[in-house]
Design a protein around this motif. Structure first.
Motif: not given
Length: 150
Positions: A27-53
């Protein structure tokens, strides 16, 4: 290897995005996540690595620690991540980068210049103007892009 490419969630993690995560090896997130909970949810639900800037709205203490840029190797390809393409401060072609992944405009875009793929998946956050709610699949190593409109 298949990567789910997101940008500009602006604090909104849509159920449709969560439903795509089991199909993603990266999973790649190209920024403007907005809330830490979004990144946490992606990391918890993803089956592989999550990269975000970090994007321009990522000012909370935990999100402000995200890197402004990141170079990752995946599927035998080098991907350079940043939020605003205007902030690109290197020559991807000279650096051996295969794809530049960015966001910020909320407008899906893909083009190739000098053998380098430039990919903006669009925004999966709150709808902005008449722009689509969109993300993209990136197939590695072929660098084939499949737009996803939610």
């Amino acid at each position: 290897m298949r990567a789910l490419v997101l940008s500009d969630t602006h604090g909104l993690l849509r159920p449709e995005v969560l439903a795509l995560l089991p199909q993603a090896e990266l999973v790649i997130h190209a920024g403007d996540v907005g809330k830490p909970e979004v990144l946490s949810a992606l990391q918890q639900a993803a089956t592989g690595p999550v990269h975000a800037v970090r994007g321009n709205v990522d000012t909370s203490s935990s999100l402000s620690n995200l890197p402004a840029t990141e170079l990752i190797e995946a599927g035998g390809r080098f991907l350079y991540l940043l939020h605003r393409l205007d902030d690109l401060d290197l020559s991807p072609q000279a650096a051996g980068i295969d794809a530049v992944i960015f966001g910020h405009t909320h407008r899906p875009e893909q083009r190739r210049e000098g053998g380098v793929l430039y990919l903006n998946p669009g925004s999966v956050g709150p709808r902005r103007f008449s722009l689509p709610v969109a993300c993209a699949w990136l197939d590695l190593p072929s660098l084939d892009v499949t737009p996803v409109h939610l």
